[in-house]
Design a protein around this motif. Structure first.
Motif, PDB file in Angstrom:
ATOM      1  N   TYR A 148      18.899 -49.330   7.760  1.00 42.58           N
ATOM      2  CA  TYR A 148      18.364 -50.303   8.354  1.00 42.58           C
ATOM      3  C   TYR A 148      19.116 -50.648   9.671  1.00 42.58           C
TER       4      TYR A 148
ATOM      5  N   GLN B 241      16.205 -54.691  12.738  1.00 43.35           N
ATOM      6  CA  GLN B 241      15.159 -55.205  11.262  1.00 43.35           C
ATOM      7  C   GLN B 241      15.982 -56.499  10.552  1.00 43.35           C
ATOM      8  N   ASP B 242      16.005 -57.381  11.252  1.00 43.54           N
ATOM      9  CA  ASP B 242      16.896 -58.798  10.861  1.00 43.54           C
ATOM     10  C   ASP B 242      15.984 -59.317   9.975  1.00 43.54           C
ATOM     11  N   ASP B 243      14.403 -59.123   9.756  1.00 43.03           N
ATOM     12  CA  ASP B 243      13.856 -59.742   8.688  1.00 43.03           C
ATOM     13  C   ASP B 243      14.318 -59.315   7.206  1.00 43.03           C
ATOM     14  N   ILE B 244      14.671 -58.111   7.213  1.00 46.74           N
ATOM     15  CA  ILE B 244      15.323 -57.330   6.052  1.00 46.74           C
ATOM     16  C   ILE B 244      16.702 -57.713   5.915  1.00 46.74           C
TER      17      ILE B 244
ATOM     18  N   LYS C   1      17.969 -60.129   6.686  1.00 47.13           N
ATOM     19  CA  LYS C   1      17.880 -61.838   6.287  1.00 47.13           C
ATOM     20  C   LYS C   1      17.334 -61.867   4.679  1.00 47.13           C
ATOM     21  N   LYS C   2      16.494 -61.271   4.280  1.00 48.71           N
ATOM     22  CA  LYS C   2      16.100 -61.107   3.193  1.00 48.71           C
ATOM     23  C   LYS C   2      17.201 -60.764   2.217  1.00 48.71           C
ATOM     24  N   TYR C   3      18.287 -59.914   2.359  1.00 49.34           N
ATOM     25  CA  TYR C   3      19.282 -59.516   1.704  1.00 49.34           C
ATOM     26  C   TYR C   3      20.438 -60.415   1.721  1.00 49.34           C
ATOM     27  N   ASN C   4      20.291 -61.567   2.868  1.00 56.17           N
ATOM     28  CA  ASN C   4      21.412 -62.423   3.158  1.00 56.17           C
ATOM     29  C   ASN C   4      22.690 -61.459   3.780  1.00 56.17           C
TER      30      ASN C   4
ATOM     31  N   THR D 202      10.625 -51.335  -7.439  1.00 52.53           N
ATOM     32  CA  THR D 202      11.146 -52.703  -6.943  1.00 52.53           C
ATOM     33  C   THR D 202      12.428 -52.511  -6.855  1.00 52.53           C
TER      34      THR D 202
ATOM     35  N   ASP E 134      18.040 -56.787  -6.823  1.00 52.03           N
ATOM     36  CA  ASP E 134      19.208 -57.217  -6.009  1.00 52.03           C
ATOM     37  C   ASP E 134      20.311 -57.802  -7.097  1.00 52.03           C
TER      38      ASP E 134
END
Lengths: 56, 150
Positions: B62, B67-70, B72-75, B92, B95
């Protein structure tokens, strides 16, 4: 609940300086609520994490 | 042909380690950035060489800005960053909160291999009493372990 990052200190120098990292490894808990110098056992690590949570 | 980063000796060692200890699938999520392009390309190549050694390791690349949404999702706030996650049978991503920030060179390379094996085992190796305490956590805990490659 726990996010653990291994950070390369020379590459992220400013971040390391923010926590006054002078030797490695140094572990910073919750943005400075706790700091552990050197490598410690998981018992000590957990103890320091709990202490940092109790005294934010 | 591109020069390989890992030499034959190291490849042999890692392959052996994987064969002996690797259990469940591992997903590597790598976040690169334009501003750290060169080091990110090196890490990407290194990760590809590692994933070539086991069919149970997959990699997703990434861009932290595009792809800042992804991210962000993974902090993930900085690049290069690597999330060492598990992959369930249905695909799935599992994490476990393990992140490597910066280039995994020197000693950190073995930490990377250790992290991959640990995640593949789905077992932190912590004692029961530590697990009990951690299960009672009500707020997020953020650990930042500063290291240097040598």
């Amino acid at each position: 609940m726990v996010q653990a990052e291994m950070i390369e200190a020379s590459e992220f120098y400013e971040l390391a300086m923010r926590y006054n990292v002078s030797g490695v490894p140094q572990t910073v808990i919750n943005e400075g609520a706790g700091i552990i110098l050197g490598a410690v056992s998981d018992d000590i690590l957990l103890q320091e994490v709990m202490r940092a949570i109790d005294n934010p | 042909m591109q020069t390989r980063i890992l030499n034959d000796d190291l490849i042999g060692q890692i392959r052996q380690l994987f064969e002996a200890q690797f259990q469940h699938p591992v997903e590597l999520l790598f976040f690169a950035s334009e501003s750290s392009y060169d080091v990110c390309e090196d890490i990407k190549q290194l990760l590809e060489e590692i994933t070539d050694l086991s069919q149970k390791i997959h990699i997703q690349n990434y861009d932290i800005d595009k792809q800042d949404d992804i991210a962000k999702k993974y902090n993930v706030q900085v690049a290069p960053a690597l999330v060492v996650a598990g992959r369930a049978e249905d695909g799935t991503i599992l994490d476990f909160g393990i992140r490597l920030i910066g280039a995994p060179s020197g000693y950190e390379f073995s930490s990377l291999i250790q992290a991959i094996i640990l995640v593949s085992k789905r077992d932190s190796g912590l004692k029961d009493e530590a697990r009990v305490k951690l299960n009672q956590l009500k707020d997020r805990v953020h650990l930042q372990v500063f290291v240097t490659p040598t």
